[in-house]
Each structure stands twice: as C-alpha cells, then as structure tokens.
Enzyme design. Structure first.
Site, PDB file in Angstrom:
ATOM      1  N   ASN A 143       0.839  -1.211   0.000  1.00  0.00           N
ATOM      2  CA  ASN A 143       0.000   0.000   0.000  1.00  0.00           C
ATOM      3  C   ASN A 143       0.868   1.253   0.000  1.00  0.00           C
ATOM      4  OD1 ASN A 143      -3.034  -0.438   0.095  1.00  0.00           O
ATOM      5  ND2 ASN A 143      -2.290  -2.004   1.521  1.00  0.00           N
ATOM      6  N   MET A 154       1.152  -2.536  11.990  1.00  0.00           N
ATOM      7  CA  MET A 154       0.476  -3.530  12.825  1.00  0.00           C
ATOM      8  C   MET A 154       0.740  -3.312  14.314  1.00  0.00           C
ATOM      9  SD  MET A 154      -1.050  -4.807  10.374  1.00  0.00           S
ATOM     10  CE  MET A 154      -1.811  -6.406  10.546  1.00  0.00           C
ATOM     11  N   LEU A 157      -2.572   1.381  18.618  1.00  0.00           N
ATOM     12  CA  LEU A 157      -2.115   2.687  19.096  1.00  0.00           C
ATOM     13  C   LEU A 157      -2.738   3.012  20.452  1.00  0.00           C
ATOM     14  CD1 LEU A 157      -2.354   4.816  15.830  1.00  0.00           C
ATOM     15  CD2 LEU A 157      -0.497   3.350  16.611  1.00  0.00           C
ATOM     16  N   ASN A 161      -6.296   5.049   8.148  1.00  0.00           N
ATOM     17  CA  ASN A 161      -5.875   3.648   8.187  1.00  0.00           C
ATOM     18  C   ASN A 161      -6.580   2.879   7.084  1.00  0.00           C
ATOM     19  OD1 ASN A 161      -4.686   1.228   9.223  1.00  0.00           O
ATOM     20  ND2 ASN A 161      -6.634   0.714  10.189  1.00  0.00           N
ATOM     21  N   HIS A 212      -7.903  -0.955   6.183  1.00  0.00           N
ATOM     22  CA  HIS A 212      -8.179  -2.238   6.826  1.00  0.00           C
ATOM     23  C   HIS A 212      -8.798  -3.183   5.794  1.00  0.00           C
ATOM     24  CE1 HIS A 212      -9.016  -5.037  10.035  1.00  0.00           C
ATOM     25  NE2 HIS A 212     -10.212  -5.217   9.491  1.00  0.00           N
TER      26      HIS A 212
HETATM   27  C1  GAR Z   1      -2.984  -4.697   3.997  1.00  0.00           C
HETATM   28  O1  GAR Z   1      -3.846  -5.673   3.500  1.00  0.00           O
HETATM   29  C2  GAR Z   1      -3.686  -3.782   4.979  1.00  0.00           C
HETATM   30  O2  GAR Z   1      -5.015  -3.551   4.640  1.00  0.00           O
HETATM   31  C3  GAR Z   1      -3.579  -4.590   6.262  1.00  0.00           C
HETATM   32  O3  GAR Z   1      -2.296  -5.126   6.240  1.00  0.00           O
HETATM   33  C4  GAR Z   1      -1.903  -5.340   4.884  1.00  0.00           C
HETATM   34  C5  GAR Z   1      -0.567  -4.683   4.683  1.00  0.00           C
HETATM   35  O4  GAR Z   1      -0.054  -4.990   3.419  1.00  0.00           O
HETATM   36  N1  GAR Z   1      -3.816  -3.774   7.414  1.00  0.00           N
HETATM   37  C6  GAR Z   1      -4.385  -4.220   8.522  1.00  0.00           C
HETATM   38  O5  GAR Z   1      -4.729  -5.363   8.684  1.00  0.00           O
HETATM   39  C7  GAR Z   1      -4.578  -3.171   9.610  1.00  0.00           C
HETATM   40  N2  GAR Z   1      -5.549  -3.585  10.542  1.00  0.00           N
HETATM   41  P1  GAR Z   1       1.037  -4.076   2.754  1.00  0.00           P
HETATM   42  O6  GAR Z   1       2.173  -3.953   3.779  1.00  0.00           O
HETATM   43  O7  GAR Z   1       1.474  -4.816   1.553  1.00  0.00           O
HETATM   44  O8  GAR Z   1       0.433  -2.741   2.435  1.00  0.00           O
END
Ligand code: GAR
Length: 196
Positions: A17, A94, A97, A111, A113
């Site tokens: 992301n 991850m 907070l 954020n 999710h």
């Molecule tokens: C993503 O799918 C994001 O939505 C999730 O972690 C992944 C990170 O991937 N976030 C959460 O679960 C937050 N609660 P990335 O490092 O490739 O962006």
C-alpha cells in the site's frame, strides 16, 4: 501547481500500500508527497523499497521500548513532526495505538483495513469472511480513533466472494482494490481539508 501536502506513511512489513501511495505521489498532479516512511520493524521489506526509491526512511523498533508503548509512540510522533508531515497514513502498521498518538493526529491519521468494516475488525479478515459465508468482502479507509479498526469511514471498495475462493485468492483481489482506493481517498481527503 499547488504545493503538495507532506504525509508520513507508517508500515510494518511488505509495504504494497505504501508503494501504491508512493507511485501516486510521484505524479506531478497528485496533491501529496511522502516526507517519511516509518516502520516499527527493522526487517520491513517496505523500508528497503522506500529507501531504494530515495524516500526518507526510519525504523523505530518497538522492541527497544519493551512495554513502554507511550515512549515508543512519542518517538514516532516526534519523527513524524520533524519530517513536516501534515497527515499520517497507516499502511499495514500492525501496532495497536494508545490514545496518546491517536489524539496527536486526530482527524489527520488514516488507516486501511482489509474488510468492509464494521465487519471483521482485527486480524485474519479474509479467513473470517470466508468462514462467515459473506457474498462480498473488501477494504475500508477510515480515520483513526481510540477503538481498534473503528473511526469514521471515508470509503470502501468491495469484491464478490467466489465459490472456489481461498483466503489467499480473496486477499489478492482485495489488495488490488486497496491499492486503488488508498491513493484516491487520500487525495480526496486532502482536498476536503483544503491542505493542498
Ligand atoms: C494490507 O492488506 C492492509 O489492509 C492490512 O495489512 C496489509 C498490509 O499490506 N492492514 C491491517 O490489517 C490493519 N488492521 P502491505 O504492507 O502490503 O500494504
């Protein structure tokens, strides 16, 4: 050309992301630029990606602070401010907070999710969606408030759950949506706040 709003991107791992945001920010007409990529984990792959792309990067390893979440967040907050960022994008950061960091960036921290909140907060969202037998699954961009994966929803994108889906296949289709949604929503939010 109006000035680009400086943003900090917080990651813990892969950083796909972050890469999507990075690519958007590299477009001259995009209203943001990345002033800092910060990870709480030294081994986050995204840190190297950002560094290789010439972005300022920093690791503030939470393990070095033991149970003192507040001191870790103070260091994170200081680094974000020093970079000049006006908004913070959590992109696979991850860490739960504490109210300290949340309050510092109230209304200024987004954020992403991987579920259609309020369904499936927390971890393992794709497995949970399959187990629940939902017909659609997706991702959410929301403002960060004290509750985990709560806070006002800015936008969502969804995909159908297919009969032969595995968690991996579903996750991959949702991730594609994440990469499109985050840059779009961030740009809209900057325009809304009149920051650019
Ligand atoms: C993503 O799918 C994001 O939505 C999730 O972690 C992944 C990170 O991937 N976030 C959460 O679960 C937050 N609660 P990335 O490092 O490739 O962006």
């Amino acid at each position: 050309m109006p000035q680009k709003t400086p943003i900090a991107v917080l990651i813990s791992g892969r950083g796909s992301n972050m890469t999507a945001l990075m690519e958007a920010c590299s477009r001259p007409d995009y209203p943001a630029r990345i002033s800092l990529v910060l990870s709480n984990r030294p081994d986050a792959i995204g840190l190297k990606t950002a560094h290789d792309a010439g972005l300022p990067t920093l690791c503030i390893d939470h393990k070095q602070y033991g149970k003192d979440r507040r001191s870790h967040e103070k260091a994170v907050d200081e680094a974000i401010r020093q970079s000049g960022a006006q908004l913070v994008c959590l992109a696979g950061y991850m860490r739960v907070l504490t109210p300290f960091l949340v309050q510092q960036w109230q209304g200024k921290m987004l954020n992403i999710h991987p579920s259609l909140l309020p369904a499936f907060p927390g971890l393992h969202t794709h497995e949970a969606a399959l187990k629940a037998g939902v017909q659609r699954h997706g991702c959410t961009i929301h403002l960060v408030t004290d509750g985990v994966d709560e806070g006002p929803i800015l936008a969502q994108a969804s995909v159908p759950v297919l009969p032969d889906d595995t968690a991996e296949r579903l996750a991959a289709r949702v991730l594609e949506q994440e990469h499109q949604l985050y840059p779009r929503v961030l740009a809209d939010y900057i325009t809304k706040l009149n920051l650019a």
